[in-house]
Design a protein around this motif. Sequence first.
Motif, PDB file in Angstrom:
ATOM      1  N   ASN A  42     -56.493  12.993 -47.086  1.00 46.72           N
ATOM      2  CA  ASN A  42     -55.578  11.919 -46.704  1.00 46.72           C
ATOM      3  C   ASN A  42     -56.320  10.637 -46.354  1.00 46.72           C
ATOM      4  N   VAL A  43     -57.607  10.622 -46.659  1.00 48.03           N
ATOM      5  CA  VAL A  43     -58.431   9.540 -46.125  1.00 48.03           C
ATOM      6  C   VAL A  43     -58.044   8.177 -46.686  1.00 48.03           C
ATOM      7  N   ALA A  44     -57.562   8.146 -47.940  1.00 45.33           N
ATOM      8  CA  ALA A  44     -57.229   6.844 -48.541  1.00 45.33           C
ATOM      9  C   ALA A  44     -56.118   6.143 -47.764  1.00 45.33           C
ATOM     10  N   LEU A  45     -55.248   6.930 -47.157  1.00 46.25           N
ATOM     11  CA  LEU A  45     -54.135   6.320 -46.423  1.00 46.25           C
ATOM     12  C   LEU A  45     -54.583   5.690 -45.110  1.00 46.25           C
ATOM     13  N   SER A  46     -55.780   6.056 -44.671  1.00 44.76           N
ATOM     14  CA  SER A  46     -56.227   5.542 -43.379  1.00 44.76           C
ATOM     15  C   SER A  46     -57.129   4.319 -43.538  1.00 44.76           C
ATOM     16  N   LEU A  47     -57.446   3.927 -44.783  1.00 44.18           N
ATOM     17  CA  LEU A  47     -58.463   2.897 -44.982  1.00 44.18           C
ATOM     18  C   LEU A  47     -57.977   1.495 -45.346  1.00 44.18           C
ATOM     19  N   PRO A  48     -56.702   1.285 -45.694  1.00 49.55           N
ATOM     20  CA  PRO A  48     -56.305  -0.070 -46.101  1.00 49.55           C
ATOM     21  C   PRO A  48     -56.651  -1.125 -45.065  1.00 49.55           C
ATOM     22  N   GLY A  49     -56.581  -0.760 -43.789  1.00 47.91           N
ATOM     23  CA  GLY A  49     -56.900  -1.719 -42.742  1.00 47.91           C
ATOM     24  C   GLY A  49     -58.325  -2.228 -42.854  1.00 47.91           C
ATOM     25  N   GLN A  50     -59.238  -1.349 -43.247  1.00 43.95           N
ATOM     26  CA  GLN A  50     -60.640  -1.739 -43.344  1.00 43.95           C
ATOM     27  C   GLN A  50     -60.987  -2.337 -44.700  1.00 43.95           C
ATOM     28  N   LEU A  51     -60.362  -1.799 -45.750  1.00 43.73           N
ATOM     29  CA  LEU A  51     -60.761  -2.224 -47.097  1.00 43.73           C
ATOM     30  C   LEU A  51     -59.854  -3.311 -47.651  1.00 43.73           C
ATOM     31  N   HIS A  52     -58.729  -3.534 -46.996  1.00 43.01           N
ATOM     32  CA  HIS A  52     -57.774  -4.566 -47.433  1.00 43.01           C
ATOM     33  C   HIS A  52     -57.328  -4.367 -48.866  1.00 43.01           C
ATOM     34  N   ARG A  53     -57.076  -3.113 -49.198  1.00 43.35           N
ATOM     35  CA  ARG A  53     -56.565  -2.787 -50.533  1.00 43.35           C
ATOM     36  C   ARG A  53     -55.509  -1.709 -50.372  1.00 43.35           C
ATOM     37  N   PRO A  54     -54.582  -1.613 -51.304  1.00 40.67           N
ATOM     38  CA  PRO A  54     -53.535  -0.603 -51.191  1.00 40.67           C
ATOM     39  C   PRO A  54     -54.110   0.818 -51.306  1.00 40.67           C
ATOM     40  N   PRO A  55     -53.515   1.762 -50.597  1.00 43.47           N
ATOM     41  CA  PRO A  55     -54.080   3.102 -50.508  1.00 43.47           C
ATOM     42  C   PRO A  55     -54.218   3.809 -51.865  1.00 43.47           C
ATOM     43  N   ARG A  56     -53.278   3.612 -52.754  1.00 41.63           N
ATOM     44  CA  ARG A  56     -53.387   4.301 -54.048  1.00 41.63           C
ATOM     45  C   ARG A  56     -54.613   3.828 -54.824  1.00 41.63           C
ATOM     46  N   GLU A  57     -54.878   2.539 -54.689  1.00 41.05           N
ATOM     47  CA  GLU A  57     -56.046   1.975 -55.368  1.00 41.05           C
ATOM     48  C   GLU A  57     -57.329   2.551 -54.771  1.00 41.05           C
ATOM     49  N   ILE A  58     -57.346   2.665 -53.433  1.00 36.24           N
ATOM     50  CA  ILE A  58     -58.505   3.254 -52.753  1.00 36.24           C
ATOM     51  C   ILE A  58     -58.700   4.690 -53.206  1.00 36.24           C
ATOM     52  N   ALA A  59     -57.582   5.414 -53.277  1.00 35.17           N
ATOM     53  CA  ALA A  59     -57.653   6.814 -53.688  1.00 35.17           C
ATOM     54  C   ALA A  59     -58.208   6.927 -55.107  1.00 35.17           C
ATOM     55  N   ALA A  60     -57.728   6.064 -55.992  1.00 33.21           N
ATOM     56  CA  ALA A  60     -58.170   6.127 -57.385  1.00 33.21           C
ATOM     57  C   ALA A  60     -59.668   5.862 -57.480  1.00 33.21           C
ATOM     58  N   GLU A  61     -60.137   4.879 -56.714  1.00 29.28           N
ATOM     59  CA  GLU A  61     -61.566   4.573 -56.770  1.00 29.28           C
ATOM     60  C   GLU A  61     -62.399   5.705 -56.168  1.00 29.28           C
ATOM     61  N   LEU A  62     -61.897   6.268 -55.095  1.00 25.88           N
ATOM     62  CA  LEU A  62     -62.602   7.392 -54.473  1.00 25.88           C
ATOM     63  C   LEU A  62     -62.699   8.559 -55.452  1.00 25.88           C
ATOM     64  N   VAL A  63     -61.621   8.832 -56.152  1.00 32.11           N
ATOM     65  CA  VAL A  63     -61.615   9.935 -57.115  1.00 32.11           C
ATOM     66  C   VAL A  63     -62.684   9.706 -58.176  1.00 32.11           C
ATOM     67  N   ARG A  64     -62.834   8.448 -58.626  1.00 26.37           N
ATOM     68  CA  ARG A  64     -63.844   8.157 -59.650  1.00 26.37           C
ATOM     69  C   ARG A  64     -65.255   8.421 -59.132  1.00 26.37           C
ATOM     70  N   SER A  65     -65.451   8.341 -57.811  1.00 29.57           N
ATOM     71  CA  SER A  65     -66.784   8.528 -57.253  1.00 29.57           C
ATOM     72  C   SER A  65     -67.068   9.973 -56.833  1.00 29.57           C
ATOM     73  N   LEU A  66     -66.057  10.817 -56.910  1.00 30.26           N
ATOM     74  CA  LEU A  66     -66.244  12.200 -56.457  1.00 30.26           C
ATOM     75  C   LEU A  66     -67.085  12.998 -57.455  1.00 30.26           C
ATOM     76  N   GLN A  67     -68.085  13.682 -56.938  1.00 27.62           N
ATOM     77  CA  GLN A  67     -68.881  14.583 -57.767  1.00 27.62           C
ATOM     78  C   GLN A  67     -68.466  15.996 -57.375  1.00 27.62           C
ATOM     79  N   ILE A  68     -67.515  16.523 -58.127  1.00 28.54           N
ATOM     80  CA  ILE A  68     -66.831  17.689 -57.620  1.00 28.54           C
ATOM     81  C   ILE A  68     -66.406  18.627 -58.739  1.00 28.54           C
ATOM     82  N   THR A  69     -66.827  18.305 -59.977  1.00 33.75           N
ATOM     83  CA  THR A  69     -66.311  19.057 -61.127  1.00 33.75           C
ATOM     84  C   THR A  69     -66.745  20.521 -61.118  1.00 33.75           C
ATOM     85  N   ASP A  70     -67.850  20.856 -60.401  1.00 39.49           N
ATOM     86  CA  ASP A  70     -68.257  22.259 -60.350  1.00 39.49           C
ATOM     87  C   ASP A  70     -67.322  23.085 -59.485  1.00 39.49           C
TER      88      ASP A  70
END
Length: 580
Positions: A42-70
């Motif tokens: 749920n972390v993306a929903l808690s970050l708009p205040g700090q990142l000044h971006r909408p939560p879905r956008e934050i979530a999408a960017e976070l997903v792109r950075s996740l190294q988790i395919t294993d």
Amino acid sequence: MANPQELLARRVQDGLAAAFGEAFSGTDPLVRPSQHADFQSNVALSLPGQLHRPPREIAAELVRSLQITDMCLPPEVSGPGFINLTLRDDWIARQASEMLGDDRLGTYRAADPQTVVVEYSSPNIAKEMHVGHLRTTIVGDAIARIMDFAGHHVIRDNHVGDWGTQFGMLIEHLLDVGEDSPEAGTLRTDPNRFYQAARAAFDSDPEFAERSRQRVVLLQGGDPVSLRIWHELVALSMDYLHRMYSRLQVSLTDEDIRGESFYNAMLPDVVADLETAGIAVPSEGALCAFPPGFTGRDGSPLPVIIRKSDGGYNYSSTDLATIRYRVDDLGCDRAIYVVGSAQALHFRMVFAVARQAGWIPETTSFEHAQIGNVLGTDGKILRTRSGDSIKLSALLQEGVDRARGILDELEASAQFDEATLASIAEAVGIGAVKYADLSTARDSEYVFDWDRMISFKGNTGPYLQYATARIRSIFRRAGLAPERATGPVVIAEEAERGLALKLLGFGAAVWSAADAAQPHRLCVYLFELASLFTTFYELCPVLKAEDEPVRASRLALCALTLRVLLGGLDLLGVPVPERM
RNA sequence: GCGCCCGUAGCUCAGUCGGAUAGAGCAGCUGCCUUCUAAGCAGCGGGUCGCAGGUUCGAGUCCUGCCGGGCGCGCCA
């Protein structure tokens, strides 16, 4: 090996740092179990205040950075910005297979072990235990076992009441009736009766009450006659306690007994030090401390009575000495008092006085693990019809008798001989009572209901025992010892997946129970595990599996489930029959 | 009077640092035993999370007030 939630949390945390910079490497990734996937962040929903971006956008960017395919299928962003995480079947299977070779079943030991004092049971000597003592004994024992397993240095402490005013009363009454009288004999046969007779005299006869108080002062001062009788009374009680603990399968021994009398010699120093420090002052003839922040009925400061006006000490003096002893001599980092919630104020005040005196280091935790009252089905504190509290021995026997009654009704009981039936009834009856005490949050009251606790349905001891019996039956039929089931685990069916994933959560459940000193969290986990197992059991034939690899995998899942259930029930102190 | 705890389905209870449509079990109803223990499983119905405000993108969860209950409040422990 760690639990999936924790591993995922670390991956998401790494992803946060990669996506948004090192400043976010300490941000809680808010990974939680999910209804829409295995876990969600749920972390993306808690970050708009700090990142000044909408939560879905934050979530999408976070997903792109996740190294988790294993570990996971591709994460999905959902709703306002949740990130759904679904573990890969092959990852779950691999983890479960590794768990098979792990003695600790995927649980790690505390990296920084603490010395933990667990004070529990603590019955009054010379008086039979009742259903209230039962709960503090059982819950405390489970907490001690769980802490032990978590890798802490556990000191069990049975703070028995062997030194208070009631002893003056008992000794005086014994001298009044005569040590060789028939009534004195009831100390062996029916200690409650003797206690009640002494109590009645204490309450109705001021002269007797005064003698009793003086007797306590004599006893605490070392008077030989008083001490001799006291020793005899204590010895009788020890025999009784041994019988109860043995039947209850509680891990307390004589070495864990450090009763109030143990602290007697320390009391004068404790009181003197408080007096010197100006914390204890004379008040109405007694010596009292008035910790700040506590007020009584009329708004005046509330006292902790350290020494009574008659010169005797009381439970506050003893508890203060106990605190100092635990810190200075036992070196405890955490002290857990498993005691009824009615004493909450007492402990808060005594802890406050000890902190005031500087006896408890900042980093040391003194906690009152409150135990709620046990109520009858009428919602009132459990008592017999005549208004007495129910004796523990009678209560346990009733549990065993009821278990036996159910066994006798079942046709299956014909296959067991008498001795086996008796031992099954013992384990089921005692286990049902213990599990019922453990499975609700310890600090809330709970309703004692025979029919519910001894039922084989729902979150009960017998249901969990039954799950283990069914697993053992499979291995018996297979002619295979559970330890010989080595897998590997493969996952095809949904029921296999659900079971395997739940198995991986054992360590987390143990730690959650240990940190909060809340055994019921472990109960919830074990019940969920047993439920998933029975689903698996219905849907996935083990011995008649379609081919050898599937059979080997399912046997491995059975073996793991058995080990976790047995391990978990052992941490709770719930006995398990081999068959039932 | 003051303090602490509690109020979630008919009943008994879960509900993690605030996250999506509040979950179990019992009880009720419907199915399932030529197959590893049916002491079981699958499914259905059942909710204004005591009431009212507030904080928040979001409250069963945090804050305030009220209602209802439990416990405690000077020589028992």
